[in-house]
Design a protein around this motif. Sequence first.
Motif, mmCIF file in Angstrom:
data_model
loop_
_atom_site.group_PDB
_atom_site.id
_atom_site.type_symbol
_atom_site.label_atom_id
_atom_site.label_comp_id
_atom_site.label_asym_id
_atom_site.label_seq_id
_atom_site.Cartn_x
_atom_site.Cartn_y
_atom_site.Cartn_z
ATOM 1 N N VAL A 19 0.342 -1.715 0.067
ATOM 2 C CA VAL A 19 -0.040 -0.284 -0.113
ATOM 3 C C VAL A 19 0.720 1.179 0.352
ATOM 4 N N ALA A 20 1.869 1.216 0.492
ATOM 5 C CA ALA A 20 2.762 3.039 1.436
ATOM 6 C C ALA A 20 3.400 3.071 -0.107
ATOM 7 N N THR A 21 4.446 2.279 -0.909
ATOM 8 C CA THR A 21 5.277 3.022 -1.640
ATOM 9 C C THR A 21 4.959 1.475 -2.598
ATOM 10 N N ASP A 22 5.567 2.209 -4.204
ATOM 11 C CA ASP A 22 5.814 1.528 -5.061
ATOM 12 C C ASP A 22 7.338 1.288 -5.262
ATOM 13 N N PRO A 23 7.649 0.334 -5.195
ATOM 14 C CA PRO A 23 8.968 -0.268 -4.619
ATOM 15 C C PRO A 23 9.926 -0.334 -5.800
ATOM 16 N N THR A 24 9.320 -0.377 -6.966
ATOM 17 C CA THR A 24 10.352 -0.620 -8.333
ATOM 18 C C THR A 24 11.083 0.583 -8.539
ATOM 19 N N GLN A 25 10.280 2.015 -8.353
ATOM 20 C CA GLN A 25 10.586 3.118 -8.991
ATOM 21 C C GLN A 25 12.335 3.639 -7.980
ATOM 22 N N VAL A 26 12.864 3.903 -8.640
ATOM 23 C CA VAL A 26 14.332 3.736 -7.810
ATOM 24 C C VAL A 26 14.324 5.820 -8.263
ATOM 25 N N ASN A 27 14.952 6.212 -6.424
ATOM 26 C CA ASN A 27 14.608 7.696 -6.272
ATOM 27 C C ASN A 27 13.589 8.435 -6.632
ATOM 28 N N GLN A 28 12.300 7.840 -6.685
ATOM 29 C CA GLN A 28 11.086 8.968 -7.180
ATOM 30 C C GLN A 28 10.683 7.934 -6.462
ATOM 31 N N GLN A 29 8.616 8.836 -6.083
ATOM 32 C CA GLN A 29 7.574 8.548 -6.328
ATOM 33 C C GLN A 29 6.333 8.946 -6.986
ATOM 34 N N TYR A 30 6.026 8.776 -8.141
ATOM 35 C CA TYR A 30 5.319 9.919 -8.905
ATOM 36 C C TYR A 30 5.611 10.988 -9.093
ATOM 37 N N PRO A 31 5.181 11.847 -8.716
ATOM 38 C CA PRO A 31 5.935 13.099 -9.626
ATOM 39 C C PRO A 31 7.289 13.704 -8.705
ATOM 40 N N ASP A 32 7.481 13.097 -7.087
ATOM 41 C CA ASP A 32 8.369 13.409 -6.236
ATOM 42 C C ASP A 32 9.490 12.766 -6.692
ATOM 43 N N THR A 33 10.829 13.779 -7.298
ATOM 44 C CA THR A 33 11.747 13.053 -7.604
ATOM 45 C C THR A 33 13.271 13.090 -6.845
ATOM 46 N N GLY A 34 13.855 12.076 -6.608
ATOM 47 C CA GLY A 34 15.716 12.769 -6.238
ATOM 48 C C GLY A 34 15.310 11.667 -5.020
ATOM 49 N N SER A 35 16.946 11.462 -4.517
ATOM 50 C CA SER A 35 17.240 10.087 -3.794
ATOM 51 C C SER A 35 16.604 10.720 -2.216
ATOM 52 N N GLN A 36 15.764 11.587 -1.651
ATOM 53 C CA GLN A 36 15.326 11.765 -0.906
ATOM 54 C C GLN A 36 13.831 11.312 -1.255
ATOM 55 N N TYR A 37 13.147 10.578 -1.563
ATOM 56 C CA TYR A 37 12.268 9.746 -2.109
ATOM 57 C C TYR A 37 12.897 8.090 -2.658
ATOM 58 N N ARG A 38 13.822 7.849 -2.257
ATOM 59 C CA ARG A 38 13.614 6.271 -2.095
ATOM 60 C C ARG A 38 13.333 5.739 -1.478
ATOM 61 N N SER A 39 13.080 3.946 -1.570
ATOM 62 C CA SER A 39 12.690 3.379 -0.993
ATOM 63 C C SER A 39 13.478 2.589 -0.106
ATOM 64 N N GLU A 40 13.826 2.777 0.580
ATOM 65 C CA GLU A 40 14.218 2.467 1.411
ATOM 66 C C GLU A 40 13.570 1.648 3.095
ATOM 67 N N ILE A 41 14.558 0.859 3.796
ATOM 68 C CA ILE A 41 13.896 -0.079 4.982
ATOM 69 C C ILE A 41 15.304 0.241 6.086
ATOM 70 N N PHE A 42 15.598 0.910 7.159
ATOM 71 C CA PHE A 42 16.523 1.112 7.930
ATOM 72 C C PHE A 42 16.227 0.698 8.708
ATOM 73 N N ALA A 43 16.799 -1.020 8.663
ATOM 74 C CA ALA A 43 16.805 -1.775 9.930
ATOM 75 C C ALA A 43 17.412 -0.982 11.069
ATOM 76 N N THR A 44 16.466 -1.063 12.254
ATOM 77 C CA THR A 44 17.422 -1.243 13.551
ATOM 78 C C THR A 44 18.271 -2.444 14.206
ATOM 79 N N THR A 45 18.019 -3.783 13.953
ATOM 80 C CA THR A 45 18.727 -4.897 14.124
ATOM 81 C C THR A 45 19.331 -5.665 13.646
#
Length: 242
Positions: free
Chosen positions: A130-156
């Motif tokens: 639901v929350a993201t399109d995990p196939t887009q690189v550094n983008q989510q639809y109209p928003d572009t840039g590395s700040q819009y990348r799909s990433e899981i920041f593991a804490t453990t």
Amino acid sequence: MARRSRLIAILSSTALAAVLAVGALTFAAGHSQAEALNKLVPAPSLDEKPGTAGSETLILAGGCFWGVQGVFQHVRGVTEAMAGYDGGSAANAQYELVSTSTTGHAESVRITYDPKVITYGKLLQVYFSVATDPTQVNQQYPDTGSQYRSEIFATTPEQAAIASAYVAQLDHSKVYSAPVATIVGKNSGFYPAEAYHQNYLTLHPDSEYIATFDMPKIGALQKLFPASFLTQPVLVQGVKGS
């Protein structure tokens, strides 16, 4: 379209409508997330055991944090979803700087949850469905840039192992029409976003950006995860509207 709030403030209504129309066409043009809004992705084969701790956290990036935060604020078992920045240093964890795509940060959401109610793997299933399109690189639809990348920041290490296995599982099963681009990274420090970004979806449900790109995710969450859907969102407290 890196600076959404500033862009929306300065564009004429006609120009904004044109930009959003292009984004809406992109959303519906066959990207995997558009498909996933009507298709539940498989649950992870590897998950954490039911927890006994009072709370646990995970940090997800998947485009604009307004929508990602809004989704998880409606998930049963989540006690807080805080918009912020991860992947860079504290010194430049500010919206105007992050929006330049030069700081290393991703717009992220720190999700605090009760592991007795919902698991880490279930939350990842919501994320990929639901929350993201995990196939887009550094983008989510109209928003572009590395700040819009799909990433899981593991804490453990356990979170990293579960997330990596899940990405491989989804890729192997070809759930999406393109490879999964989601990065499994390590939490390097989460920094809360400015107050005006918190609870943005709830405070501004009728804004054209939210209505076009984010409210459909809430509808999809309710449709695909009815047992986990909260009608009343769990909001970040102490934040005033802007």
